[in-house]
Design a protein around this motif. Structure first.
Motif, PDB file in Angstrom:
ATOM      1  N   ARG A   1       0.752  11.979  -9.812  1.00  0.00           N
ATOM      2  CA  ARG A   1       0.061  13.268  -9.694  1.00  0.00           C
ATOM      3  C   ARG A   1       1.019  14.420  -9.944  1.00  0.00           C
ATOM      4  NH1 ARG A   1      -3.568  11.931  -4.485  1.00  0.00           N
ATOM      5  NH2 ARG A   1      -5.351  11.068  -5.608  1.00  0.00           N
TER       6      ARG A   1
ATOM      7  N   LEU B   1       0.828  -1.202   0.000  1.00  0.00           N
ATOM      8  CA  LEU B   1       0.000   0.000   0.000  1.00  0.00           C
ATOM      9  C   LEU B   1       0.864   1.254   0.000  1.00  0.00           C
ATOM     10  CD1 LEU B   1      -2.821   1.287   0.190  1.00  0.00           C
ATOM     11  CD2 LEU B   1      -2.590   1.151   2.664  1.00  0.00           C
ATOM     12  N   GLN B   2       1.916   1.273   0.782  1.00  0.00           N
ATOM     13  CA  GLN B   2       2.813   2.427   0.800  1.00  0.00           C
ATOM     14  C   GLN B   2       3.471   2.631  -0.558  1.00  0.00           C
ATOM     15  OE1 GLN B   2       5.512   1.713   3.995  1.00  0.00           O
ATOM     16  NE2 GLN B   2       4.105   2.434   5.574  1.00  0.00           N
TER      17      GLN B   2
ATOM     18  N   GLU C   1       0.871   4.098  -2.882  1.00  0.00           N
ATOM     19  CA  GLU C   1       0.609   5.500  -2.559  1.00  0.00           C
ATOM     20  C   GLU C   1       1.740   6.395  -3.051  1.00  0.00           C
ATOM     21  OE1 GLU C   1      -0.095   5.461   1.641  1.00  0.00           O
ATOM     22  OE2 GLU C   1      -2.247   5.097   1.385  1.00  0.00           O
ATOM     23  N   ARG C   2       2.985   5.925  -2.926  1.00  0.00           N
ATOM     24  CA  ARG C   2       4.111   6.704  -3.465  1.00  0.00           C
ATOM     25  C   ARG C   2       4.005   6.829  -4.974  1.00  0.00           C
ATOM     26  NH1 ARG C   2       7.173   3.734   0.305  1.00  0.00           N
ATOM     27  NH2 ARG C   2       7.782   2.278  -1.325  1.00  0.00           N
TER      28      ARG C   2
ATOM     29  N   VAL D   1       1.250   6.706  -6.855  1.00  0.00           N
ATOM     30  CA  VAL D   1       0.162   7.625  -7.190  1.00  0.00           C
ATOM     31  C   VAL D   1       0.595   9.065  -6.954  1.00  0.00           C
ATOM     32  CG1 VAL D   1      -2.141   8.386  -6.453  1.00  0.00           C
ATOM     33  CG2 VAL D   1      -1.697   5.971  -6.857  1.00  0.00           C
ATOM     34  N   GLY D   2       1.302   9.317  -5.868  1.00  0.00           N
ATOM     35  CA  GLY D   2       1.798  10.671  -5.603  1.00  0.00           C
ATOM     36  C   GLY D   2       2.750  11.150  -6.683  1.00  0.00           C
TER      37      GLY D   2
ATOM     38  N   ARG E   1      -7.138  16.935  -8.827  1.00  0.00           N
ATOM     39  CA  ARG E   1      -7.864  15.825  -8.215  1.00  0.00           C
ATOM     40  C   ARG E   1      -9.378  16.013  -8.319  1.00  0.00           C
ATOM     41  NH1 ARG E   1      -5.114  16.323  -2.658  1.00  0.00           N
ATOM     42  NH2 ARG E   1      -3.401  17.418  -3.570  1.00  0.00           N
TER      43      ARG E   1
END
Length: 141
Positions: free
Chosen positions: A98, A87-88, A91-92, A94-95, A105
């Motif tokens: 972005r 998950l981490q 999330e990295r 996806v960040g 968003r």
């Protein structure tokens, strides 16, 4: 809920005190069978009150149960840690996506972040600009 827990603790303490008072006689507890104690040096027996033996047996059973469950759930803990690491990493990712794509968003944020058109020069009117707002709506009859 707090009072219910307090009531449970008080009742449990009362029951334990009654059991302790009813079983105060001393008994001899031997850890080795009678035939085996002659081959093992040392004194492997003790005299203690019966209620103490009962309480120690209950505590030993509880400790054994906790250890058993901890060992049984080790695979679940390992899976949970592995999924947390995945998950981490996601999330990295996806960040970073972005940041590289600069995609807002939210549609409202996209409208607010859109560049504003340049203001017309003084004395000129925008001829080709479409009419918007309440004045552009047809009148109701």
């Amino acid at each position: 809920m707090r009072y219910l827990r307090l009531l449970f603790v008080v009742v449990l303490a009362a029951v334990l005190i009654v059991v302790a008072l009813a079983n105060r006689q001393f008994v001899e507890v031997s850890l080795l069978p009678a035939g085996l104690d002659q081959w093992v040096p040392g004194d492997w027996s003790a005299r203690m009150p019966l209620f103490l033996i009962l309480l120690l047996a209950i505590l030993a059973g509880m400790l054994l149960g906790v250890v058993w469950e901890w060992l049984r759930e080790s695979s679940l803990r390992r899976q949970s840690a592995q999924r947390a690491h995945e998950l981490q990493a996601l999330e990295r990712e996806v960040g970073s996506l972005r940041k590289t794509h600069h995609a807002p968003r939210d549609e409202v944020l996209a409208i607010l972040d859109a560049p504003k058109p340049p203001a017309p020069a003084a004395g000129t009117t925008p001829a080709a600009a479409p009419a918007t707002g309440p004045a552009a709506l047809p009148a109701k009859s």
